[in-house]
Design a protein around this motif. Structure first.
Motif, PDB file in Angstrom:
ATOM      1  N   ASP A  88       0.823  -1.215   0.000  1.00 62.12           N
ATOM      2  CA  ASP A  88       0.000   0.000   0.000  1.00 62.12           C
ATOM      3  C   ASP A  88       0.855   1.262   0.000  1.00 62.12           C
ATOM      4  OD1 ASP A  88      -2.175  -1.664   0.169  1.00 62.12           O
ATOM      5  OD2 ASP A  88      -2.479  -1.360   2.310  1.00 62.12           O
ATOM      6  N   LYS A  89       2.140   1.114   0.290  1.00 59.06           N
ATOM      7  CA  LYS A  89       3.022   2.264   0.447  1.00 59.06           C
ATOM      8  C   LYS A  89       3.690   2.628  -0.881  1.00 59.06           C
ATOM      9  CE  LYS A  89       5.861   4.122   3.958  1.00 59.06           C
ATOM     10  NZ  LYS A  89       6.291   3.965   5.309  1.00 59.06           N
ATOM     11  N   ASP A  90       3.568   3.894  -1.287  1.00 59.74           N
ATOM     12  CA  ASP A  90       4.224   4.380  -2.495  1.00 59.74           C
ATOM     13  C   ASP A  90       5.698   4.639  -2.211  1.00 59.74           C
ATOM     14  OD1 ASP A  90       1.743   4.335  -3.676  1.00 59.74           O
ATOM     15  OD2 ASP A  90       1.377   6.473  -3.413  1.00 59.74           O
ATOM     16  N   LEU A  91       6.515   4.484  -3.250  1.00 57.14           N
ATOM     17  CA  LEU A  91       7.957   4.702  -3.113  1.00 57.14           C
ATOM     18  C   LEU A  91       8.396   5.912  -3.914  1.00 57.14           C
ATOM     19  CD1 LEU A  91       9.697   1.222  -3.467  1.00 57.14           C
ATOM     20  CD2 LEU A  91       9.516   2.635  -1.439  1.00 57.14           C
ATOM     21  N   PHE A  92       9.226   6.725  -3.301  1.00 59.29           N
ATOM     22  CA  PHE A  92       9.867   7.860  -3.963  1.00 59.29           C
ATOM     23  C   PHE A  92      10.915   7.336  -4.943  1.00 59.29           C
ATOM     24  CE2 PHE A  92      13.645  10.524  -4.101  1.00 59.29           C
ATOM     25  CZ  PHE A  92      13.126  11.763  -4.457  1.00 59.29           C
ATOM     26  N   PHE A  93      11.077   8.028  -6.086  1.00 53.19           N
ATOM     27  CA  PHE A  93      12.231   7.768  -6.952  1.00 53.19           C
ATOM     28  C   PHE A  93      12.711   9.087  -7.541  1.00 53.19           C
ATOM     29  CE2 PHE A  93       8.988   7.872 -10.182  1.00 53.19           C
ATOM     30  CZ  PHE A  93       9.619   8.356 -11.318  1.00 53.19           C
ATOM     31  N   HIS A  94      14.008   9.163  -7.779  1.00 51.51           N
ATOM     32  CA  HIS A  94      14.622  10.333  -8.404  1.00 51.51           C
ATOM     33  C   HIS A  94      15.021   9.957  -9.827  1.00 51.51           C
ATOM     34  CE1 HIS A  94      17.590  13.472  -9.276  1.00 51.51           C
ATOM     35  NE2 HIS A  94      16.823  14.203  -8.480  1.00 51.51           N
ATOM     36  N   SER A  95      14.997  10.930 -10.725  1.00 52.01           N
ATOM     37  CA  SER A  95      15.319  10.658 -12.132  1.00 52.01           C
ATOM     38  C   SER A  95      16.715  10.071 -12.312  1.00 52.01           C
ATOM     39  CB  SER A  95      15.177  11.934 -12.965  1.00 52.01           C
ATOM     40  OG  SER A  95      16.047  12.941 -12.483  1.00 52.01           O
ATOM     41  N   SER A  96      17.617  10.303 -11.371  1.00 50.19           N
ATOM     42  CA  SER A  96      18.969   9.733 -11.471  1.00 50.19           C
ATOM     43  C   SER A  96      18.964   8.217 -11.291  1.00 50.19           C
ATOM     44  CB  SER A  96      19.900  10.374 -10.436  1.00 50.19           C
ATOM     45  OG  SER A  96      19.466  10.075  -9.120  1.00 50.19           O
ATOM     46  N   GLU A  97      17.861   7.654 -10.797  1.00 46.21           N
ATOM     47  CA  GLU A  97      17.746   6.200 -10.607  1.00 46.21           C
ATOM     48  C   GLU A  97      17.108   5.496 -11.796  1.00 46.21           C
ATOM     49  OE1 GLU A  97      19.063   4.341  -8.407  1.00 46.21           O
ATOM     50  OE2 GLU A  97      19.738   5.857  -6.990  1.00 46.21           O
ATOM     51  N   LEU A  98      16.794   6.229 -12.870  1.00 45.05           N
ATOM     52  CA  LEU A  98      16.185   5.620 -14.054  1.00 45.05           C
ATOM     53  C   LEU A  98      17.237   4.891 -14.882  1.00 45.05           C
ATOM     54  CD1 LEU A  98      13.813   8.495 -15.179  1.00 45.05           C
ATOM     55  CD2 LEU A  98      13.193   6.369 -14.018  1.00 45.05           C
ATOM     56  N   SER A  99      16.838   3.771 -15.439  1.00 43.83           N
ATOM     57  CA  SER A  99      17.732   2.972 -16.270  1.00 43.83           C
ATOM     58  C   SER A  99      17.035   2.668 -17.600  1.00 43.83           C
ATOM     59  CB  SER A  99      18.071   1.665 -15.543  1.00 43.83           C
ATOM     60  OG  SER A  99      18.882   0.848 -16.341  1.00 43.83           O
ATOM     61  N   GLY A 100      17.600   3.164 -18.693  1.00 40.00           N
ATOM     62  CA  GLY A 100      17.070   2.865 -20.019  1.00 40.00           C
ATOM     63  C   GLY A 100      15.873   3.709 -20.433  1.00 40.00           C
ATOM     64  N   VAL A 101      15.544   4.730 -19.670  1.00 42.98           N
ATOM     65  CA  VAL A 101      14.429   5.611 -20.021  1.00 42.98           C
ATOM     66  C   VAL A 101      14.700   7.001 -19.469  1.00 42.98           C
ATOM     67  CG1 VAL A 101      13.057   5.029 -17.973  1.00 42.98           C
ATOM     68  CG2 VAL A 101      11.892   5.825 -20.033  1.00 42.98           C
ATOM     69  N   ASP A 102      14.291   8.025 -20.208  1.00 44.66           N
ATOM     70  CA  ASP A 102      14.396   9.403 -19.737  1.00 44.66           C
ATOM     71  C   ASP A 102      13.184   9.749 -18.889  1.00 44.66           C
ATOM     72  OD1 ASP A 102      16.810  10.114 -20.836  1.00 44.66           O
ATOM     73  OD2 ASP A 102      15.940  10.988 -22.650  1.00 44.66           O
ATOM     74  N   PHE A 103      13.384  10.594 -17.907  1.00 41.53           N
ATOM     75  CA  PHE A 103      12.286  11.028 -17.033  1.00 41.53           C
ATOM     76  C   PHE A 103      11.132  11.604 -17.857  1.00 41.53           C
ATOM     77  CE2 PHE A 103      10.113  14.049 -14.264  1.00 41.53           C
ATOM     78  CZ  PHE A 103       9.827  13.235 -13.178  1.00 41.53           C
TER      79      PHE A 103
END
Length: 79
Positions: free
Chosen positions: A36-51
């Motif tokens: 049920d808990k949403d997770l934060f992510f930062h664009s620097s953690e993306l792999s293979g895709v642009d924000f």
């Protein structure tokens, strides 16, 4: 004396979820499939895709890491 580790059959299972919310400041939140808990992510953690190529509702895989403010998504990949 050394350590011998066989990683041939080792596999990390990635968590699954969907992009719940994106901001114009380079971060967002992922709705986890098994929580049920949403997770934060930062664009620097993306792999293979642009924000800028992500949309709310996109399916993603990720690993859960520990950040300064609690759990966050790392190694985020669009499915």
């Amino acid at each position: 004396m050394g350590i011998n580790v066989n990683l041939n059959n080792f596999q990390i299972e990635m968590a699954q979820g969907t992009i719940k919310r994106l901001t114009d400041r380079g971060f967002g939140f992922i709705a986890q499939q098994d929580s049920d808990k949403d997770l934060f992510f930062h664009s620097s953690e993306l792999s293979g895709v642009d924000f800028n190529d992500l949309k709310e509702g996109d399916a993603v895989t990720f690993e859960v890491g520990e950040g300064p403010k609690g759990p966050n998504a790392t190694k985020v990949e669009k499915v």
